[in-house]
Design an enzyme around this catalytic site. Structure first.
Site, mmCIF file in Angstrom:
data_model
loop_
_atom_site.group_PDB
_atom_site.id
_atom_site.type_symbol
_atom_site.label_atom_id
_atom_site.label_comp_id
_atom_site.label_asym_id
_atom_site.label_seq_id
_atom_site.Cartn_x
_atom_site.Cartn_y
_atom_site.Cartn_z
ATOM 1 N N TYR A 195 0.826 -1.280 0.054
ATOM 2 C CA TYR A 195 -0.035 0.162 -0.012
ATOM 3 C C TYR A 195 0.845 1.382 0.004
ATOM 4 C CZ TYR A 195 -3.260 3.426 1.956
ATOM 5 O OH TYR A 195 -3.996 4.821 2.474
ATOM 6 N N ASP A 201 13.512 -11.448 -1.317
ATOM 7 C CA ASP A 201 13.093 -11.751 0.015
ATOM 8 C C ASP A 201 14.213 -10.799 0.732
ATOM 9 O OD1 ASP A 201 12.573 -12.007 2.592
ATOM 10 O OD2 ASP A 201 11.995 -14.212 2.440
ATOM 11 N N THR A 214 6.814 2.857 13.166
ATOM 12 C CA THR A 214 5.589 3.120 13.510
ATOM 13 C C THR A 214 5.516 3.756 14.909
ATOM 14 O OG1 THR A 214 3.541 2.086 14.534
ATOM 15 C CG2 THR A 214 5.400 0.567 14.122
ATOM 16 N N TYR A 268 4.202 -7.290 16.622
ATOM 17 C CA TYR A 268 4.857 -6.693 15.465
ATOM 18 C C TYR A 268 5.364 -5.185 15.782
ATOM 19 C CZ TYR A 268 3.726 -2.693 12.284
ATOM 20 O OH TYR A 268 4.068 -1.535 11.560
ATOM 21 N N HIS A 269 4.724 -4.588 16.769
ATOM 22 C CA HIS A 269 5.424 -3.180 16.862
ATOM 23 C C HIS A 269 6.862 -3.408 17.658
ATOM 24 C CE1 HIS A 269 1.086 -2.033 16.695
ATOM 25 N NE2 HIS A 269 1.502 -0.883 16.439
ATOM 26 N N LEU A 310 -10.036 3.451 9.659
ATOM 27 C CA LEU A 310 -10.895 4.371 8.936
ATOM 28 C C LEU A 310 -11.559 3.535 7.672
ATOM 29 C CD1 LEU A 310 -11.723 7.039 8.672
ATOM 30 C CD2 LEU A 310 -9.713 7.856 7.600
ATOM 31 N N ASN A 311 -10.667 2.649 7.173
ATOM 32 C CA ASN A 311 -11.033 1.761 5.954
ATOM 33 C C ASN A 311 -12.214 1.006 6.457
ATOM 34 O OD1 ASN A 311 -8.862 2.861 4.553
ATOM 35 N ND2 ASN A 311 -8.040 0.965 4.092
ATOM 36 N N ARG A 341 -8.053 -6.324 21.823
ATOM 37 C CA ARG A 341 -6.541 -5.966 22.202
ATOM 38 C C ARG A 341 -6.626 -5.763 23.730
ATOM 39 N NH1 ARG A 341 -4.133 -2.394 17.258
ATOM 40 N NH2 ARG A 341 -5.310 -3.587 15.642
ATOM 41 N N VAL A 342 -5.372 -5.676 24.124
ATOM 42 C CA VAL A 342 -4.940 -5.389 25.511
ATOM 43 C C VAL A 342 -4.193 -3.911 25.456
ATOM 44 C CG1 VAL A 342 -3.691 -5.722 27.491
ATOM 45 C CG2 VAL A 342 -4.581 -7.743 26.355
ATOM 46 N N GLU A 343 -5.024 -2.889 25.494
ATOM 47 C CA GLU A 343 -4.768 -1.539 25.463
ATOM 48 C C GLU A 343 -5.444 -0.544 26.308
ATOM 49 O OE1 GLU A 343 -5.423 -0.613 21.308
ATOM 50 O OE2 GLU A 343 -7.594 -0.762 21.482
HETATM 51 N N1 NAD Z 1 -0.287 1.187 6.365
HETATM 52 C C1 NAD Z 1 -0.026 1.661 7.599
HETATM 53 O O1 NAD Z 1 -1.270 2.498 8.091
HETATM 54 C C2 NAD Z 1 1.151 1.852 8.416
HETATM 55 C C3 NAD Z 1 1.437 2.675 9.557
HETATM 56 C C4 NAD Z 1 2.531 2.597 10.170
HETATM 57 C C5 NAD Z 1 3.774 1.789 9.446
HETATM 58 N N2 NAD Z 1 3.700 1.293 8.484
HETATM 59 C C6 NAD Z 1 4.598 0.695 8.104
HETATM 60 O O2 NAD Z 1 4.932 0.884 6.585
HETATM 61 C C7 NAD Z 1 5.247 -0.246 5.797
HETATM 62 C C8 NAD Z 1 4.581 -0.341 4.717
HETATM 63 O O3 NAD Z 1 2.930 -0.801 5.068
HETATM 64 P P1 NAD Z 1 1.920 -1.213 4.105
HETATM 65 O O4 NAD Z 1 0.604 -0.602 4.541
HETATM 66 O O5 NAD Z 1 2.311 -0.612 2.836
HETATM 67 O O6 NAD Z 1 2.021 -2.688 3.941
HETATM 68 P P2 NAD Z 1 1.785 -3.645 2.835
HETATM 69 O O7 NAD Z 1 1.467 -5.150 3.627
HETATM 70 O O8 NAD Z 1 0.681 -3.274 1.995
HETATM 71 O O9 NAD Z 1 3.241 -3.627 2.125
HETATM 72 C C9 NAD Z 1 4.372 -4.313 2.448
HETATM 73 C C10 NAD Z 1 5.187 -4.781 1.283
HETATM 74 O O10 NAD Z 1 6.191 -5.586 1.787
HETATM 75 C C11 NAD Z 1 6.490 -6.697 0.940
HETATM 76 N N3 NAD Z 1 7.196 -7.514 2.036
HETATM 77 C C12 NAD Z 1 6.913 -8.029 3.322
HETATM 78 N N4 NAD Z 1 8.003 -8.661 3.721
HETATM 79 C C13 NAD Z 1 8.887 -8.697 2.710
HETATM 80 C C14 NAD Z 1 10.213 -9.441 2.522
HETATM 81 N N5 NAD Z 1 10.658 -10.069 3.828
HETATM 82 N N6 NAD Z 1 10.714 -9.274 1.717
HETATM 83 C C15 NAD Z 1 10.504 -8.371 0.518
HETATM 84 N N7 NAD Z 1 9.132 -7.851 0.782
HETATM 85 C C16 NAD Z 1 8.232 -7.955 1.863
HETATM 86 C C17 NAD Z 1 4.914 -7.301 0.877
HETATM 87 O O11 NAD Z 1 4.891 -8.434 0.097
HETATM 88 C C18 NAD Z 1 4.195 -5.893 0.493
HETATM 89 O O12 NAD Z 1 4.192 -5.865 -0.773
HETATM 90 C C19 NAD Z 1 5.321 -1.312 6.912
HETATM 91 O O13 NAD Z 1 6.649 -1.596 7.342
HETATM 92 C C20 NAD Z 1 4.601 -0.818 8.071
HETATM 93 O O14 NAD Z 1 4.999 -1.334 9.321
HETATM 94 C C21 NAD Z 1 2.244 1.392 7.836
#
Ligand code: NAD
Length: 415
Positions: free
Chosen positions: A14, A77, A147, A184-185, A241-242, A328-330
């Site tokens: 995304y 990867d 994050t 995750y966090h 929000l989505n 969640r626990v929050e």
């Molecule tokens: N979307 C949010 O609201 C949000 C908020 C805070 C932080 N983030 C951070 O932003 C980053 C992107 O988030 P997003 O919403 O686009 O996530 P997403 O899941 O849409 O995209 C992540 C992409 O990374 C790729 N990926 C995952 N592991 C991989 C690996 N080991 N090697 C290669 N590619 C890999 C996935 O295939 C995917 O295309 C993340 O690190 C997330 O923690 C996102």
């Protein structure tokens, strides 16, 4: 243009897809590195983006057809050094934007396997990235997505990465204490420590972007069906929000977990891509990790539900709000005051959450109404097992469909 070669890791996701196109439109030479595992997780957890998204090859081909701009693709990867290192060596980036991690808190809380996989893949991936930079791109600037959830909800103001502390008559500026809310966090906290250490010992330079929850769409993904970005609304990867927008459109009550006083930081996707560009354009000196809090506004969950309810009602939709047991626990009521001045000082012009933005999200949800699967919305991952909602999504004893089968193992591929 300085720092013109940018590798966007996680560029099929995304934030990554929007960033890759934004940087390409600005004239950067962009490469995408992604192992496409997010598409695999969607399939194996029986969830799907509301918007139908094209394959990565079709996406890139469409961008080239529409703009004449080429994007290099590496299917690799990050957590496999043998796949990552050749890509870094070949592409020779000036900047690396690292989005490529497992990014869902609920996913990391499903069971032991999901927690271990999240931390192993995320931490190993970033560690590999640091070694690949040391050996093949020591001048490059790592822009790493963290994050705001790393900080938790302390009862004092949240600073940008560091805090000045006076202790027993002495002073120092130290990393801000972290109280993350999921495995995750926690993986992001571990990443931050590893990046900071690598900068200190190897003279690398990096920017940690502690990002809030992202919503909306960016300009470049526009209306072309092949460029369309993902829109996650499900209980595993969906954002709040989505979820509210989809619920409003199908007449499902807006599901607020607990009291709804949980306050979080948010950012429009147009500002995410702008912040990444500002970070690329303003690298720190070698040896330094700079930390920016990447969000523009804070809202409680209940406030957001009420905003969506108001806009939906103006459109003649019936949107009720329902408080549900919090999986969640929050804390559901707490102090929250986070700083975000660094990116504003660099020139960020925020797009604040306006009714028009919510209306555009409702439009999108209405356009794809026939793809809404209500069964995906319910949260079925509990932070504390044994609560009244029962077991987590995957049984503790059943093999979890986390990684692709060995037969589908990925080989590095450059097009
Ligand atoms: N979307 C949010 O609201 C949000 C908020 C805070 C932080 N983030 C951070 O932003 C980053 C992107 O988030 P997003 O919403 O686009 O996530 P997403 O899941 O849409 O995209 C992540 C992409 O990374 C790729 N990926 C995952 N592991 C991989 C690996 N080991 N090697 C290669 N590619 C890999 C996935 O295939 C995917 O295309 C993340 O690190 C997330 O923690 C996102």
């Amino acid at each position: 243009m300085a720092n013109k070669r940018v590798l966007v890791v996680g560029g099929d996701g995304y934030c990554g897809w929007a960033t890759a196109l934004h940087l390409s439109a600005l004239g950067y030479e962009v490469g995408i590195l992604d192992n496409l595992i997010r598409r695999h997780w969607d399939a194996t957890h029986h969830i799907d983006t509301l918007t139908p998204i094209a394959t990565i090859d079709r996406r890139i081909a469409a961008w080239q057809r529409l703009t004449g701009r080429k994007i290099d693709l590496f299917i690799a990867d990050v957590a496999e050094y043998g796949q990552l290192a050749p890509a870094i060596e070949t592409f020779a980036p000036d900047s690396i934007v690292h989005f490529g991690e497992q990014r869902s808190a609920p996913f990391s809380m499903v069971d032991r396997e999901h927690a271990v996989m999240t931390q192993t893949m995320n931490v190993t991936g970033t560690l590999n990235m640091l070694f690949a930079m040391r050996d093949f791109a020591p001048q490059a600037h790592l822009v790493k997505l963290g994050t705001m959830g790393e900080y938790g909800t302390p009862n004092i103001d949240i600073e940008e990465g560091y805090i000045e502390i006076q202790h027993n008559g002495r002073r120092d500026v130290l990393p801000y204490p972290k109280q993350p809310g999921s495995f995750y966090h926690l993986s992001k906290v571990h990443d931050s420590d590893n990046i900071s250490f690598a900068c200190r010992i190897w003279g690398l330079r990096a920017t940690d972007l502690n990002q809030g929850v992202v919503y909306g769409n960016s300009n470049e993904t526009g209306d072309d069906p092949e460029l369309v970005n993902r829109f996650d609304y499900d209980g595993l990867f969906g954002t709040v929000l989505n979820r509210f927008c989809v619920e409003a459109v199908v007449g499902h009550p807006l599901s607020v977990y607990g009291a709804g006083g949980q306050t979080r930081s948010f950012i429009d996707l147009r500002d995410t891509v702008a912040c990444v560009e500002l970070s690329i354009a303003n690298p720190p000196d070698p040896g330094r990790l700079q930390v920016f809090n990447q969000f523009t506004e804070t809202f409680s969950v209940l406030e957001l539900a009420e905003r969506v309810q108001r806009v939906a009602t103006q459109r003649g939709l019936t949107a009720t709000i329902e408080h549900r047991e919090n999986p969640r626990v929050e804390r559901e009521a707490h102090y929250y005051n986070a700083k975000n001045t660094s990116l504003l000082a660099l020139g960020l012009q925020p797009h604040l959450l306006e009714d028009a933005t919510i209306a555009a999200m409702l439009d999108l949800a209405e356009l794809h109404r026939d793809r809404v699967d209500l069964a995906q919305i319910d949260p079925n991952v509990q932070w504390a097992p044994g609560t009244s909602r029962g077991r987590n999504a995957s049984s503790a004893h059943a093999p979890s469909p986390i990684l692709p089968p060995a037969s589908a193992s990925l080989t590095p591929l450059r097009r």
